[in-house]
Each structure stands twice: as structure tokens, then as C-alpha cells.
Design an enzyme around this catalytic site. Structure first.
Site, PDB file in Angstrom:
ATOM      1  CG  ASP A 112      12.289  22.225  -2.984  1.00 22.04           C
ATOM      2  OD1 ASP A 112      11.570  22.921  -2.235  1.00 22.04           O
ATOM      3  OD2 ASP A 112      12.041  21.044  -3.243  1.00 22.04           O
ATOM      4  CD1 TRP A 113      10.701  27.633   1.599  1.00 22.68           C
ATOM      5  CD2 TRP A 113      10.654  27.324  -0.610  1.00 22.68           C
ATOM      6  NE1 TRP A 113       9.895  28.613   1.034  1.00 22.68           N
ATOM      7  CE2 TRP A 113       9.851  28.444  -0.304  1.00 22.68           C
ATOM      8  CE3 TRP A 113      10.795  26.953  -1.944  1.00 22.68           C
ATOM      9  CZ2 TRP A 113       9.187  29.188  -1.278  1.00 22.68           C
ATOM     10  CZ3 TRP A 113      10.127  27.683  -2.923  1.00 22.68           C
ATOM     11  CH2 TRP A 113       9.331  28.784  -2.583  1.00 22.68           C
TER      12      TRP A 113
END
Length: 745
Positions: A264-265
Site C-alpha cells: 500500500d502507498w
């Protein structure tokens, strides 16, 4: 287009090698993918291998131009293809051709209880991704509805692992049929938003395996997902995006996942764990370009220069590196290096698909006196109240925020339909309450001006005055996609409705007995006035066709057939995680983490209400219709099941009403005697059937040994104990009128 590029590349290489050279294996589309992967891998330099492991912009990673592999583009799009952003920023790029169809949120899809709708959803979304040249859609989400306060529940598929498993597989298959990768998220136990990067989940192996992992397992084993996104939270003190147990042992080991694990970012935290614990593609770390003293922050990602330096210094071998690159090359051959069609965007076919999904997902929760559908032959004045009737909901909520080409609002949709069907009816609007008057997210704006000068008391007084004169009052309330409601990054602060809506509903109920409450949300809310409101509809976030779909249900053009994908609790004390004080967790300053112990274990949702004999506001699987059904004559293909066999249950479903409609037959399994503690019942099968008035049909549901199994923590495997079981069948978890016994041999 991709074939042409491959041919051009091959011809260039042939010209270099001479007339007797053969086409390179990695470009030969007649060769098996694995052979092409190995050939391409052998041709890559060390820097080229490192190059493909991390982002080069907010949403893209680099390809290998020398070998003809293009850049790889991802998109935040579980509900639609998000607007283009600037290279290094979240804000939109200001393009005029990046609008999309906004499909219903995934809670609505799950509420359809129809895997065919999931296939339709994935296929249409994939076509829009293709048109926008996206190679991977960052979705769908399948995290479990553990608490109704989770701000991101609207992106997920409810509380039950079996329902989520059945719905995620066709979504993935439909999406990937376009040559666009799914990236199923957020793996795993990402069940609240408030402190997601510090949350350290403490959970039993059994609860994790039985409740929180099955949908991911189904997406991998049955859906053959090409991507999995690691979550922000920690599990056993290790971040999920590079977690040895979750990724190496379970995902890639036990389940045989051959795709790419994407962080995930900003969910990657150190090079050593990223290298060793299964992370393949790193996104979102240091995207402002200001860290580590370098202008290009992407070179400083954990899987970039630090990894390269570690290999050069002998800290790491290339074993892990080559495995990561193989997976990424495999992803290229499944997406960017295939002959994909061009796709389409905002087509009427896509809007029609959105309408179908919405029509099957809207849930009629309560309908006393059969107040719905609206009697258009007798009504002359209809009053619509509530900000949610006029507020755009496609903008906001976090990464699922969209730039929709169009969004029909509930008030406009109802007015438009009534103008066609019953032009003599007057439709008026009153605000009732003021919630969030803003309408912008990451540079995308709604263009709405929702400012209001009247006081709360005046708004209620004005609504009540008109309500007394109306034949029907329809209140559109609920939540919105603002912070601390249904939105990424924060959890809700309260189970109650915001903006004093309870006060508005109470006043309207006193003023007019024909009150319809339409709840717009992805979460359950407290309804202290439930007994005073004859009709209640769960309207979700439906996207582009919200107004059309809701109007069709209210007027009877659509016969509702949705069923709740989660238990609608009366209060938080009826939720296991809250009753046991197991949410939001305990801050451990010495470790800089928050320990969240899942004390309720396997008792999530209806499993908990069964255990504690709690009557919910609305049960899991509940949903009414404008017609009636009779489910009868339950029988089995045999009275016993062999451990390596299956068992089929058959029931007859008859439409006993006066209009066409759909019913969902639900099958739950009860283990009569077990060596371990088990929920009283668990959903293990369902089927949706559409019937005309008077029509009846037999419906079959087949189960296997896994449906009877629990996860045995001693053997670390699924176990089904021989003995007696019962199949409970009905149309909601609290309405199972049929029962039959059988035995596992």
C-alpha cells in the site's frame, strides 16, 4: 497495439543479429509464459531488475525499454477509474478527458448476493481501465466488517468470509478478462483506519484463518488474482506489506500465489524486511522528493538504491531479487505485453451495468403497512428532506474518490421519474439538516454550493410544516464521505447519525405517518426511532446512477432484492469488539505501536449475536421484497457425506405474491457436536433466484468438506470431524425455517 510493438521490437533485434537469427524467446508469443519470463530475466542487467521493483511516479513503475517492456500503470479504482494525478502529487492533473462511470460501492455489490453481478462489475470496470491505459486496478477490497466504526467498510464486502469469498472471485475474473490485473486489498486484518500504520493486530490463528483470510484465499486460489496489496497495519509486530508469515508462508507458500505483492502507498518500512519477506513492488514511499538528500526520491525507495547497494556489498544474494522480477515479468505478460482491446469509457452499457448492480444491492429493511412502493395513483404531494438527497457522493472518501462523468442525485432522480410516470404529483425539497457543505477532494470538485443560512431549528420547522401537508415524506439521511464518516484515514467517532439527524427524523415521524427513511452509507447506524418510521431503505453509495436506482425502488419500478452483508446492530455494546473493549486498542509507547487484540475471535457479526442471543436491529442476510416467497421441501442428495465428497441440498422456492421478484436462499451449517468451540451456525451456501408471480423452482446448493471444517491450531490445518451436522435454510440469518440433519462419515 501490443502485438505491433512486439513485432517492431523483434524486427529490430533480427536486423541487429542477422538474417538467420530467430525471434527471442521472451518476445515469442507462441512460447509458454514461464519460458518467456526466464528468457527475459536472463537478459536483464542488475539495475534493470532493481528498476522494475519500485515506483517512478505516484501511480506508475518503470518498465525495461531496452527489451520492449513498457511502464506499468496502476489506478485507485475499486468503484471506478480515478482521475489522472500529477506525477508526484495526489492532486488531479487537470485533464478534461479522465471522467469515469462511478459504479456502486462494494458494500452494495455484496448486498446483491449475486456473483453474476460481481462478474459484470469487474468486466465493465476493466473496460474503463483499458480505455484509460491502466494495467492494474487497486481493488477489490475484502477486509472484514469487524466494527461499524471502520471508515473504510463501504469499500469492502461485509462481515462474512464466505459471502466475501463468493463475491470477490467473479469480480477478479471479470476484471482480469480484460488483461487488467486485480490487486486485492488490504492483506490482511486492516479493519480500522484511525491509526492504521501503528496498529499491531493480535489474533488467534483460528480467527485469522476462519474469518479474515478466506476471501483473500479464494481470490488467489479460485480467482487467480494477479496482484495482492499489503496492508498498513502490523501483524505479530511486523508490517503486513513485508510480513514473513502472511506473505512468504501463507500467501506464496501455502496458497501458491504466483502474482505480485504490492505495498500500500507508504506501507513499506525497511529494506531488509522488504527484501526477505515477500514484497515485490513498492509504491508511495517518499513521494515528495525531499528525503535522503536526493532530488529523485524514487531512487531512495527501500527496494531501489538501498537494495542495489546491499546486493553489491554482499548483504543480499540475487535469489530474492530474481523471484520478485519473475513475478513482475509474469505480470507484464498477463497485462502490458498482451494484445488487449482498447476498452471503453462511460458507455451506456457501463451505466446500465451500474443500474443492474444497484437494483440488486439496494435493501428494503422495513416496510410496515406496505407503505412502499409509493402509491402514485393516490399521492399528490411528496416531500423530500435531507442533505443526502442533493449531495454528490462520488467525490471524497479517500482513494476511492472519483471524477464521475455524471451523477444523478436522489432528489433529481425521483423528480425525473415522477415527471414521466405521474406528472400530476408535486415534489418539493427541504434541507432538514446541514452536514458537509464542501465538495472537493485532491483537486476534484463537485461544483455544488451547499451553503445554508437557516438555523437547525428553522430547517426542522420548515420541513415539518411541509411534511404535514404531504402524502409522503422521504428523508435521505445517513453518512457521507467526509472525514470521520465513510472515509479512508479515519474511523467514525460515534455510531449515532451525525448532524442531529435523529432530531429531524423524530420531528418528521410525528408530523406525517407516511415517512420513508433512506439511509445513504456504507455502514450501519443507530436507529433509536426505528419503531416510528414505517419504511426504511438502505441506499449505500451507488455512484453515477444513485438517483435513478433509488427512485426505481421507491416507486416500484424495481422490486428490491438486496440482503444485508453485515449485521445491523442496535448499539455498539452489541458488537463483539466493543463489548469486550477490544477496539480501538492499547497504545504501547515503548514500541510506538497500538496493540489491537481481537478478543472476540471467530465471533464476528451474526456469530456474536447468536452466541450472546442478541436481537439486532436487522439481521445479516435480511432484506424484504414487494412480493412474497415460500421456501419449502428441503431435501438432500444423501443422508451422509464422505470426507472426500459433496452433498447437495435442494429446496423449492415459490413466488406467492403478485409481482416478479428475486429471493436469496441462504444455507447455514450447524455442527451438532464438536471438540472445539464453534459458532452456532455459519453461512456456507446461497443462491439467488428470480421468479414470476406464482412461479416455483427448485434451487440446489452444494457443499463440500471445507464447509464443515474449522481451522485446527494444533495441526495447523483445516479439520472436519466426523459426526452429526444440521443444514439450516431460509432467507435471512434470523429466519431459517427449514432444517435437515446429515452426517459426515
Amino acid at each position: 497495439m501490443k502485438i505491433k510493438k512486439t513485432i517492431v521490437m523483434a524486427l529490430a533485434l533480427l536486423a541487429t543479429l542477422g538474417s538467420h537469427a530467430q525471434i527471442p524467446v521472451y518476445l515469442d508469443e507462441t512460447k509458454p509464459i514461464e519460458q518467456r519470463v526466464e528468457d527475459a530475466l536472463s537478459r536483464m542487467t542488475l539495475r534493470e531488475k532493481i528498476r522494475v521493483l519500485h515506483a517512478q511516479s505516484k501511480f506508475s513503475s518503470a518498465g525495461v525499454p531496452r527489451l520492449g517492456f513498457p511502464d506499468f500503470w496502476t489506478d485507485d479504482g475499486p468503484h471506478g477509474i480515478r482521475a489522472e494525478t500529477l506525477w508526484d502529487q495526489w492532486d488531479q492533473a487537470g485533464q478534461s478527458n479522465d471522467s469515469c462511470t462511478a459504479f456502486p460501492a462494494l458494500t452494495c455489490l455484496a448486498a446483491s448476493w449475486n456473483p453474476q453481478m460481481a462478474m459484470l462489475y469487474g468486466k465493465n470496470l476493466g473496460e474503463e481501465a483499458l480505455y484509460r491505459r491502466k494495467d492494474m486496478v487497486l481493488g477489490p477490497g475484502v477486509n472484514i466488517y469487524r466494527t461499524p466504526l471502520n471508515g473504510r467498510n463501504f469499500e469492502y464486502m461485509g462481515e462474512d468470509p464466505y459471502l466475501a469469498s463468493r463475491m470477490v472471485v467473479p469480480y477478479v475474473q471479470g476484471l482480469q478478462s480484460n488483461g487488467v490485473a486485480a490487486c486485492v486489498k488490504h492483506y490482511a486484518m486492516n479493519n480500522d483506519e484511525e491509526n492504521r500504520s501503528e496498529d499491531n493486530v493480535i489474533i488467534s490463528d483460528r480467527a485469522m484463518r476462519e474469518i479474515y483470510l478466506p476471501a483473500f484465499e479464494a481470490a488467489v486460489k479460485k480467482g487467480h488474482a494477479w496482484g495482492i496489496m499489503g496492508a498498513y497495519n502490523l501483524y505479530k509486530n511486523q508490517h503486513s506489506s513485508h510480513n514473513d508469515i502472511l506473505i512468504n508462508k501463507i500467501l506464496k507458500g501455502e496458497w501458491g500465489f504466483d502474482g505480485v505483492v504490492v505495498s500500500d502507498w507508504g506501507a513499506a518500512h525497511n529494506t531488509d524486511e522488504a527484501v526477505k519477506n515477500g514484497l515485490d513492488l513498492e509504491f508511495g514511499t517518499w513521494t515528495d522528493g525531499l528525503h535522503s538528500g536526493k532530488g529523485d526520491a524514487y531512487d531512495q525507495y527501500y527496494l531501489a538504491e538501498p537494495y542495489l547497494k546491499g546486493i553489491q556489498e554482499g548483504k543480499y544474494t540475487t535469489k530474492e531479487l530474481d523471484d520478485k522480477v519473475r513475478r513482475i515479468l509474469r505480470l507484464y505478460y498477463r497485462t502490458t505485453m498482451t494484445d488487449r482491446k482498447k476498452g471503453s469509457m462511460c458507455s451506456e452499457a457501463h451505466y446500465d451495468a451500474a443500474r443492474q448492480i444497484a437494483a440488486e444491492g439496494i435493501v428494503l429493511l422495513q416496510n410496515q403497512r406496505n407503505i412502499l412502493p409509493l402509491d402514485l395513483g393516490k399521492a399528490r404531494r411528496i416531500l423530500v428532506v435531507g442533505e443526502n438527497a442533493i449531495k454528490m457522493m462520488t467525490v471524497g472518501g479517500g482513494s476511492s474518490s472519483l471524477k464521475a462523468q455524471r451523477e444523478t442525485l436522489p432528489f433529481d432522480g425521483l423528480k425525473s421519474l415522477l415527471k414521466q410516470r405521474a406528472p400530476g404529483i408535486s415534489v418539493e425539497f427541504e434541507r432538514g439538516y446541514v452536514g458537509d457543505t464542501t465538495g472537493a477532494y485532491n483537486g476534484v470538485t463537485t461544483g455544488q454550493n451547499l451553503t445554508e443560512k437557516r438555523s437547525q431549528d428553522q430547517l426542522i420547522a420548515d420541513a415539518v410544516e411541509k411534511a404535514r401537508k404531504a402524502d409522503y415524506v422521504i428523508f435521505f439521511g445517513g453518512l457521507n464521505k467526509s472525514n470521520y464518516q465513510d472515509a479512508e484515514g479515519h474511523d467514525r467517532k460515534s455510531y449515532e447519525l451525525p448532524y442531529q439527524q435523529d432530531k429531524v427524523v423524530e420531528a418528521l415521524a410525528k408530523a406525517n405517518p407516511n415517512l420513508v427513511y433512506v439511509n445513504i452509507s456504507g455502514n450501519a447506524v443507530a436507529m433509536p426511532w426505528k419503531s416510528k418510521v414505517p419504511a426504511i431503505v438502505q441506499g449505500w453509495y451507488i455512484g453515477s446512477v444513485a438517483g435513478e436506482a433509488l427512485a426505481a425502488v421507491l416507486t416500484g419500478d424495481t422490486n428490491p432484492s438486496g440482503k444485508l452483508p453485515f449485521t445491523w446492530h442496535a448499539s455498539l455494546k452489541d458488537v463483539g469488539a466493543h463489548a469486550l473493549d477490544a477496539y480501538p486498542g492499547i497504545w504501547r509507547p515503548q514500541k510506538d505501536i497500538i496493540d489491537i487484540e481481537y478478543k472476540e475471535g471467530i465471533y464476528v457479526g451474526y456469530r456474536w449475536t447468536d452466541l450472546k442471543k442478541i436481537k439486532p436491529t436487522f439481521a445479516f442476510g435480511h432484506g424484504l421484497s414487494y412480493t412474497t416467497f415460500a421456501i419449502s421441501n428441503l431435501r438432500t442428495s444423501a443422508k451422509s457425506m464422505q470426507s472426500d465428497g459433496t452433498l447437495t441440498f435442494t429446496v423449492n422456492v415459490k413466488n406467492t405474491g403478485k409481482r416478479e421478484g428475486s429471493e436469496v436462499v441462504q444455507l447455514y451449517i450447524h455442527d451438532v457436536k464438536s471438540s472445539v468451540d464453534r459458532p452456532y451456525k455459519e453461512l456456507k451456501g446461497f443462491a439467488k433466484v428470480n421468479l414470476k408471480p406464482g412461479e416455483s423452482r427448485d434451487v440446489e446448493i452444494t457443499i463440500d468438506k471445507r464447509a464443515l471444517s474449522f481451522y485446527d491450531e494444533l495441526s495447523h490445518d483445516w479439520k472436519a470431524e466426523p459426526g452429526k451436522f444440521e443444514a439450516l435454510v431460509g432467507n435471512a440469518s434470523d429466519n431459517l425455517s427449514l432444517k435437515t440433519a446429515f452426517e459426515l462419515k
